[in-house]
Design an enzyme around this catalytic site. Structure first.
Site, PDB file in Angstrom:
ATOM      1  N   SER A   1      59.497 111.755  58.717  1.00 49.96           N
ATOM      2  CA  SER A   1      58.261 110.160  58.590  1.00 49.96           C
ATOM      3  C   SER A   1      57.488 110.024  60.282  1.00 49.96           C
ATOM      4  CB  SER A   1      59.428 109.581  58.347  1.00 49.96           C
ATOM      5  OG  SER A   1      58.343 108.448  57.850  1.00 49.96           O
TER       6      SER A   1
ATOM      7  N   GLN B   1      64.539 110.035  63.096  1.00 48.71           N
ATOM      8  CA  GLN B   1      64.747 109.142  64.345  1.00 48.71           C
ATOM      9  C   GLN B   1      64.597 109.981  65.760  1.00 48.71           C
ATOM     10  OE1 GLN B   1      64.434 105.546  65.128  1.00 48.71           O
ATOM     11  NE2 GLN B   1      64.741 105.031  62.860  1.00 48.71           N
TER      12      GLN B   1
ATOM     13  N   HIS C   1      55.483 107.862  60.644  1.00 43.69           N
ATOM     14  CA  HIS C   1      55.534 106.743  61.198  1.00 43.69           C
ATOM     15  C   HIS C   1      56.083 105.902  62.297  1.00 43.69           C
ATOM     16  CE1 HIS C   1      58.984 103.527  59.384  1.00 43.69           C
ATOM     17  NE2 HIS C   1      58.484 104.588  58.647  1.00 43.69           N
TER      18      HIS C   1
ATOM     19  N   CYS D   1      66.134  97.395  57.657  1.00 43.92           N
ATOM     20  CA  CYS D   1      66.499  97.730  56.127  1.00 43.92           C
ATOM     21  C   CYS D   1      67.456  96.871  56.237  1.00 43.92           C
ATOM     22  CB  CYS D   1      66.560  99.157  55.495  1.00 43.92           C
ATOM     23  SG  CYS D   1      65.820 100.686  56.254  1.00 43.92           S
TER      24      CYS D   1
ATOM     25  N   THR E   1      48.467 114.198  43.429  1.00 43.01           N
ATOM     26  CA  THR E   1      47.315 114.470  44.803  1.00 43.01           C
ATOM     27  C   THR E   1      47.996 114.300  46.438  1.00 43.01           C
ATOM     28  OG1 THR E   1      45.575 113.570  43.175  1.00 43.01           O
ATOM     29  CG2 THR E   1      45.071 114.275  45.321  1.00 43.01           C
TER      30      THR E   1
ATOM     31  N   ASN F   1      69.878 105.233  63.215  1.00 44.53           N
ATOM     32  CA  ASN F   1      69.051 104.587  62.841  1.00 44.53           C
ATOM     33  C   ASN F   1      69.274 103.298  64.070  1.00 44.53           C
ATOM     34  OD1 ASN F   1      69.481 104.934  60.743  1.00 44.53           O
ATOM     35  ND2 ASN F   1      68.581 102.829  60.431  1.00 44.53           N
TER      36      ASN F   1
ATOM     37  N   THR G   1      62.773 108.144  53.114  1.00 42.12           N
ATOM     38  CA  THR G   1      63.532 108.062  52.059  1.00 42.12           C
ATOM     39  C   THR G   1      62.868 108.833  51.013  1.00 42.12           C
ATOM     40  OG1 THR G   1      63.193 106.132  52.558  1.00 42.12           O
ATOM     41  CG2 THR G   1      63.862 106.452  50.059  1.00 42.12           C
TER      42      THR G   1
HETATM   43  N1  PLP Z   1      65.840 107.747  57.382  1.00 44.73           N
HETATM   44  C1  PLP Z   1      66.283 107.350  58.659  1.00 44.73           C
HETATM   45  C2  PLP Z   1      67.445 107.005  59.814  1.00 44.73           C
HETATM   46  C3  PLP Z   1      65.601 105.591  59.429  1.00 44.73           C
HETATM   47  O1  PLP Z   1      65.257 105.104  60.118  1.00 44.73           O
HETATM   48  C4  PLP Z   1      63.873 105.884  58.122  1.00 44.73           C
HETATM   49  C5  PLP Z   1      63.202 104.863  58.258  1.00 44.73           C
HETATM   50  O2  PLP Z   1      63.898 103.353  59.279  1.00 44.73           O
HETATM   51  C6  PLP Z   1      64.514 106.658  57.090  1.00 44.73           C
HETATM   52  C7  PLP Z   1      65.097 107.896  56.846  1.00 44.73           C
HETATM   53  C8  PLP Z   1      62.795 105.540  56.561  1.00 44.73           C
HETATM   54  O3  PLP Z   1      62.241 106.767  56.113  1.00 44.73           O
HETATM   55  P1  PLP Z   1      60.479 106.213  55.564  1.00 44.73           P
HETATM   56  O4  PLP Z   1      61.027 104.756  56.149  1.00 44.73           O
HETATM   57  O5  PLP Z   1      59.788 106.745  55.954  1.00 44.73           O
HETATM   58  O6  PLP Z   1      61.091 106.155  54.032  1.00 44.73           O
END
Ligand code: PLP
Length: 387
Positions: free
Chosen positions: A199, A179, A201, A325, A237, A151, A72
């Site tokens: 990202s 993704q 995770h 989300c 930091t 996603n 994000t």
């Molecule tokens: N963009 C996409 C395509 C995602 O699937 C997601 C998370 O579901 C994000 C952005 C957001 O990533 P983060 O959770 O690391 O902020």
């Protein structure tokens, strides 16, 4: 009861090897990379090693990587940073109608600041047409932002082709690759991108850490103001343990990705075939072949996604309806509406996303139990009785 996790696109567990690599950076190697003493330099070396690993994984230069707090932030940085730097040159951004909210929400804010945003339509499989991108470019266009893969429905967009157009027209090009990184090959030069969000995770690293790739020479404003970390582009930091985890996760994906993608796409296809054959009035969403190796998204008529999720959860299976989300909202997914599904069918969608620890027996179990759940729910549905 054994629990089966099929929601890897929402988040993936941290690989135990990633966790091991991170641990020392919470305690004995706790230094601040900005400090010049040995504690600081030890932490600095760890963050710079991770930068090298990630840059190598993406085909980028280490100085083109800015660590952030996740996907994000990376995408907010790309959009606000580019608009801030270039608004005197132009005020037009091109994006798609199926982007994650990490893109579409900043776009809405930019619209209020006088930016004109073109939201390109997608076809019934979720694909953006590069010719539409070309047609939409004006002399005011300062940025194109199209996601690498969606996603929810897993469709992989023609990023290299769009990037070529952007390059020819000298317009900066960003892709949200949250993704795809760690799941399919992502090389910033092959994709012709100037900016790319990722990202950790989503590829077996920790939550709360990500990166923005910024091609050398790209004009962009800093996003977080304060100290001069990340070459002055992103204050705060450094999240050293997180950055170490991201690097380790990228190294593991480099080693395992090709094999994992092959295995998962095999299971994905078994699951798609199995469910469509056993459940009447069920449909695959997203492109049949241009899709992520781990994504299955189906719509089922006459049922609510939420009720299917609850029944699956009672049997120990974790899935999702739409993106993590959007599933807390009552509105159907904007992605499913964008590919042309009517509201009632968009409401009855299920997403299964596979990952590093998914077994064939998990998929077999799901194929065995889901038709029964659908049957029971449809019997309770007044809409179904009428048909
Ligand atoms: N963009 C996409 C395509 C995602 O699937 C997601 C998370 O579901 C994000 C952005 C957001 O990533 P983060 O959770 O690391 O902020």
């Amino acid at each position: 009861m054994e629990r089966i996790y099929l929601d890897y696109a929402a988040t993936a567990p941290c690989d135990p090897l990633v966790l091991e690599a991170m641990k020392p950076y919470f305690s004995e190697k706790f230094g601040n990379p900005s400090s010049i003493h040995s504690f600081g330099q030890e932490a600095k070396k760890a963050t710079e090693d991770s930068r090298l690993i990630l840059a190598d994984f993406l085909g980028a230069k280490p100085e083109e990587i800015v660590f952030t707090s996740g996907g994000t932030e990376s995408s907010n940085f790309a959009l606000f940073g580019m608009f801030g730097a270039l608004e005197k040159k132009g005020n037009h951004i091109i994006t798609s109608s199926i982007e994650h909210h990490a893109i579409s929400e900043p776009c809405k804010i930019l619209e209020k600041r006088g930016c004109a945003v073109t939201y390109l339509k997608v076809d019934k499989n979720g694909l953006v047409d590069p010719r539409e991108v070309l047609k939409s470019i004006t002399e005011k266009t300062i940025l194109i932002s199209i996601m690498h893969a969606n996603n929810e429905i897993g469709v992989i967009e023609p990023i290299a082709e769009i990037g070529k157009i952007a390059k020819e027209k000298a317009v900066a090009f960003h892709t949200d690759a949250v993704q795809t990184v760690g799941h399919i090959p992502v090389n910033v030069n092959d994709l012709n991108v100037d900016l790319l969000s990722l990202s950790a995770h989503k590829f077996y690293g920790p939550k709360g850490v990500g990166a923005l790739y910024i091609r050398k020479g790209t004009r962009i404003n800093k996003f977080l103001h304060g100290g001069d970390q990340e070459r002055g582009l992103r204050a705060s930091t450094s999240n050293v343990s997180g950055i170490v985890g991201l690097g380790k996760a990228a190294a593991l994906c480099k080693e395992k990705m090709a094999q994992e993608a092959e295995f998962q796409s095999g299971l994905r296809d078994v699951l798609i075939k199995g469910l469509l054959a056993r459940i009447e009035k069920s449909y695959l969403n997203g492109h049949p072949s241009l899709r992520l190796p781990n994504n299955v998204n189906i719509s089922l008529e006459y049922i609510e996604g939420e009720s299917m999720l609850l029944h699956l959860d009672m049997l120990g299976i974790a899935a999702s309806t739409g993106s993590a989300c959007t599933s807390s909202s009552l509105e159907p997914s904007h992605v499913l509406l964008a590919i042309g599904l009517p509201h009632e069918i968009a409401h009855g969608s299920l997403r299964f996303t596979l990952g590093r620890w998914t077994k064939k027996s998990d998929i077999d179990y799901l194929i065995e139990v889901l038709p029964g759940i659908i049957d029971r729910l449809r019997k309770m549905s007044p809409l179904y009785e009428k048909k």
